[in-house]
Design a protein around this motif. Structure first.
Motif, PDB file in Angstrom:
ATOM      1  N   ASP A 237       0.856  -1.163  -0.012  1.00 47.92           N
ATOM      2  CA  ASP A 237       0.055  -0.066  -0.001  1.00 47.92           C
ATOM      3  C   ASP A 237       0.909   1.400   0.033  1.00 47.92           C
ATOM      4  OD1 ASP A 237      -1.737   2.238   0.740  1.00 47.92           O
ATOM      5  OD2 ASP A 237      -2.978   0.831   1.888  1.00 47.92           O
ATOM      6  N   ALA A 238       0.665   2.110  -0.864  1.00 49.66           N
ATOM      7  CA  ALA A 238       1.750   3.273  -1.094  1.00 49.66           C
ATOM      8  C   ALA A 238       1.510   4.324   0.245  1.00 49.66           C
ATOM      9  CB  ALA A 238       1.230   4.095  -2.469  1.00 49.66           C
ATOM     10  N   ARG A 239       0.369   3.998   0.816  1.00 57.31           N
ATOM     11  CA  ARG A 239       0.535   4.850   2.213  1.00 57.31           C
ATOM     12  C   ARG A 239       1.569   4.684   3.195  1.00 57.31           C
ATOM     13  NH1 ARG A 239      -5.604   4.028   3.760  1.00 57.31           N
ATOM     14  NH2 ARG A 239      -5.023   1.946   2.994  1.00 57.31           N
ATOM     15  N   ILE A 240       2.297   3.331   2.869  1.00 58.32           N
ATOM     16  CA  ILE A 240       3.244   3.071   3.971  1.00 58.32           C
ATOM     17  C   ILE A 240       4.404   3.929   3.835  1.00 58.32           C
ATOM     18  CG2 ILE A 240       2.736   0.440   3.784  1.00 58.32           C
ATOM     19  CD1 ILE A 240       5.543   0.391   2.199  1.00 58.32           C
ATOM     20  N   TYR A 241       4.622   4.687   2.804  1.00 61.31           N
ATOM     21  CA  TYR A 241       5.964   5.496   2.752  1.00 61.31           C
ATOM     22  C   TYR A 241       5.718   6.838   3.621  1.00 61.31           C
ATOM     23  CZ  TYR A 241       6.653   2.495  -1.388  1.00 61.31           C
ATOM     24  OH  TYR A 241       6.673   1.085  -2.141  1.00 61.31           O
ATOM     25  N   ARG A 242       4.546   6.951   4.057  1.00 59.50           N
ATOM     26  CA  ARG A 242       4.475   8.375   5.014  1.00 59.50           C
ATOM     27  C   ARG A 242       5.208   8.175   6.260  1.00 59.50           C
ATOM     28  NH1 ARG A 242      -1.664   8.438   3.477  1.00 59.50           N
ATOM     29  NH2 ARG A 242      -2.091  10.051   1.905  1.00 59.50           N
ATOM     30  N   SER A 243       5.251   6.891   6.622  1.00 56.30           N
ATOM     31  CA  SER A 243       5.686   6.453   8.057  1.00 56.30           C
ATOM     32  C   SER A 243       7.263   7.130   7.959  1.00 56.30           C
ATOM     33  CB  SER A 243       5.869   4.708   8.236  1.00 56.30           C
ATOM     34  OG  SER A 243       6.691   4.318   7.284  1.00 56.30           O
ATOM     35  N   VAL A 244       7.745   7.245   6.825  1.00 59.98           N
ATOM     36  CA  VAL A 244       9.072   7.601   6.952  1.00 59.98           C
ATOM     37  C   VAL A 244       9.407   8.775   6.112  1.00 59.98           C
ATOM     38  CG1 VAL A 244      10.278   5.491   7.186  1.00 59.98           C
ATOM     39  CG2 VAL A 244       9.634   6.098   4.920  1.00 59.98           C
ATOM     40  N   GLY A 245       8.188   9.620   6.214  1.00 62.26           N
ATOM     41  CA  GLY A 245       8.124  10.959   5.515  1.00 62.26           C
ATOM     42  C   GLY A 245       8.372  11.116   3.902  1.00 62.26           C
ATOM     43  N   ILE A 246       7.694  10.224   3.197  1.00 62.29           N
ATOM     44  CA  ILE A 246       7.929   9.985   1.785  1.00 62.29           C
ATOM     45  C   ILE A 246       6.744  10.141   1.225  1.00 62.29           C
ATOM     46  CG2 ILE A 246       8.467   8.591  -0.379  1.00 62.29           C
ATOM     47  CD1 ILE A 246      10.709   7.637   1.307  1.00 62.29           C
ATOM     48  N   ASP A 247       6.358  10.935   0.188  1.00 67.74           N
ATOM     49  CA  ASP A 247       4.981  11.134  -0.144  1.00 67.74           C
ATOM     50  C   ASP A 247       4.433  10.067  -1.070  1.00 67.74           C
ATOM     51  OD1 ASP A 247       3.399  11.732  -3.205  1.00 67.74           O
ATOM     52  OD2 ASP A 247       2.830  13.334  -1.509  1.00 67.74           O
ATOM     53  N   PRO A 248       3.441   9.127  -0.737  1.00 73.01           N
ATOM     54  CA  PRO A 248       2.892   8.073  -1.257  1.00 73.01           C
ATOM     55  C   PRO A 248       3.089   7.998  -2.596  1.00 73.01           C
ATOM     56  CG  PRO A 248       1.342   8.762   0.447  1.00 73.01           C
ATOM     57  CD  PRO A 248       2.376  10.156   0.004  1.00 73.01           C
ATOM     58  N   ARG A 249       2.853   8.809  -3.572  1.00 75.98           N
ATOM     59  CA  ARG A 249       2.918   8.914  -4.981  1.00 75.98           C
ATOM     60  C   ARG A 249       4.461   8.718  -5.437  1.00 75.98           C
ATOM     61  NH1 ARG A 249      -0.669  13.998  -6.662  1.00 75.98           N
ATOM     62  NH2 ARG A 249       0.556  14.841  -4.601  1.00 75.98           N
ATOM     63  N   GLU A 250       5.208   9.457  -4.679  1.00 73.20           N
ATOM     64  CA  GLU A 250       6.843   9.562  -4.978  1.00 73.20           C
ATOM     65  C   GLU A 250       7.378   8.093  -4.645  1.00 73.20           C
ATOM     66  OE1 GLU A 250      10.924  11.856  -3.923  1.00 73.20           O
ATOM     67  OE2 GLU A 250       8.982  12.224  -2.673  1.00 73.20           O
ATOM     68  N   GLY A 251       7.020   7.299  -3.444  1.00 73.94           N
ATOM     69  CA  GLY A 251       7.352   6.168  -3.018  1.00 73.94           C
ATOM     70  C   GLY A 251       6.903   5.054  -4.025  1.00 73.94           C
ATOM     71  N   ARG A 252       5.672   4.978  -4.306  1.00 73.34           N
ATOM     72  CA  ARG A 252       5.230   4.061  -5.263  1.00 73.34           C
ATOM     73  C   ARG A 252       5.950   4.044  -6.713  1.00 73.34           C
ATOM     74  NH1 ARG A 252       1.595   0.157  -6.526  1.00 73.34           N
ATOM     75  NH2 ARG A 252       0.683   0.146  -8.281  1.00 73.34           N
ATOM     76  N   ALA A 253       6.082   5.410  -7.086  1.00 66.82           N
ATOM     77  CA  ALA A 253       6.765   5.510  -8.538  1.00 66.82           C
ATOM     78  C   ALA A 253       8.131   4.979  -8.522  1.00 66.82           C
ATOM     79  CB  ALA A 253       6.857   6.932  -8.862  1.00 66.82           C
TER      80      ALA A 253
END
Length: 296
Positions: A237-253
């Motif tokens: 789930d792309a929302r996991i990247y918020r846990s380390v301060g990364i935008d979900p869209r940027e993390g998923r890409a």
């Protein structure tokens, strides 16, 4: 009783005996009150979706462990959701069987196993203190149709894709001292019990696929490929990247473009792909879907 029915019951009887000897109760067999271990990852860091990217290079060791916690929680959350779909499939499957047969009784036993697994994964996510993760809405809607209509070889093949890919990851962790003890305990229980489910599903695929016409085979190949894509693409789930301060869209890409993550997907599917190809359920035009999902 026909030869095929007898063969099914022989297998089912063996699986029922195994279930009686090697089944677990997560309420009893996992120490939910044990503290989480400091400094230990929640999954192998080299299997985290951002491993090897520029975003990964910017994370501190603590952030990498934190991301591993959210990523394994996402994988477990999607896994428990798929097991709920599987319970629907099995309940429909048993509906038309003779409940006196051992084959039907094992299918019902598997429903019980999956119920416990779903609760176990849910409790694990709650223990980790993470947000609710899950599949995209489009996959959720598609699964309602799949759960209500899927049947035959592609139903069991789809089950195998979900179970075998996660099984490969779990086996790599359950005896790894560097992984959180809670995660290792959960993985160990799941691996032992899922081995029976995999055997049950594989035998159904091998029995039923040769009976398909050419047109039916293409339909079952397509359904299996689409489910494989949906399952593997939804695990993180792309929302996991918020846990380390990364935008979900940027993390998923970054994850979707990450060759290390592509290799992890192929590694997770390395056991099930040869089986399904040999069984005839990977091939033809639908093979492109498997490649797009980075499973081939």
């Amino acid at each position: 009783m026909g030869v095929e029915a007898q063969d099914r019951d022989v297998t089912a009887a063996r699986l029922l005996r195994s279930s009686a000897k090697n089944s677990y109760d997560p309420y009893v067999d996992i120490d939910w009150d044990a503290p989480l271990a400091e400094g230990k990852a929640y999954m192998p860091l080299e299997r985290v979706s951002l491993y090897g990217t520029d975003l990964w290079a910017k994370l501190t060791p603590e952030q990498r462990i934190e991301l591993s916690k959210h990523e394994i929680a996402s994988i477990m959350s999607v896994g428990l959701w798929f097991e709920i779909v599987l319970m629907q499939l099995l309940a429909r499957y048993v509906f038309d069987l003779d409940a006196r047969t051992e084959h039907a009784q094992y299918a019902m036993t598997e429903i019980g196993d999956e119920t416990r697994h779903s609760v176990m994964f849910a409790r694990t996510a709650d223990r980790l203190g993470v947000p609710r993760y899950g599949v995209p809405k489009v996959v959720h809607r598609a699964a309602k149709v799949f759960g209500a209509t899927a049947a035959g070889p592609s139903m069991f093949a789809s089950v195998l894709v979900a179970e075998e890919t996660t099984d490969r990851l779990q086996r790599s962790m359950m005896d790894d001292d560097g992984i959180q003890p809670l995660i290792r305990s959960v993985n160990r229980i799941h691996v032992v019990e899922e081995a029976r489910h995999v055997r049950f599903a594989k035998e159904e695929v091998l029995r039923e696929t040769p009976k398909l016409s050419k047109a039916a085979l293409q339909r079952h190949r397509l359904r299996t490929a689409l489910v494989a894509f949906g399952v593997i693409d939804s695990m993180v789930d792309a929302r996991i990247y918020r846990s380390v301060g990364i935008d979900p869209r940027e993390g998923r890409a970054a994850a979707l473009a990450n060759p290390h993550f592509h290799e992890t997907r192929r590694w997770m599917a390395a056991k099930i792909v040869p089986f399904l190809r040999d069984a005839g359920l990977i091939g033809g035009r639908s093979e492109g879907i498997w490649r797009r999902a980075h499973l081939l």
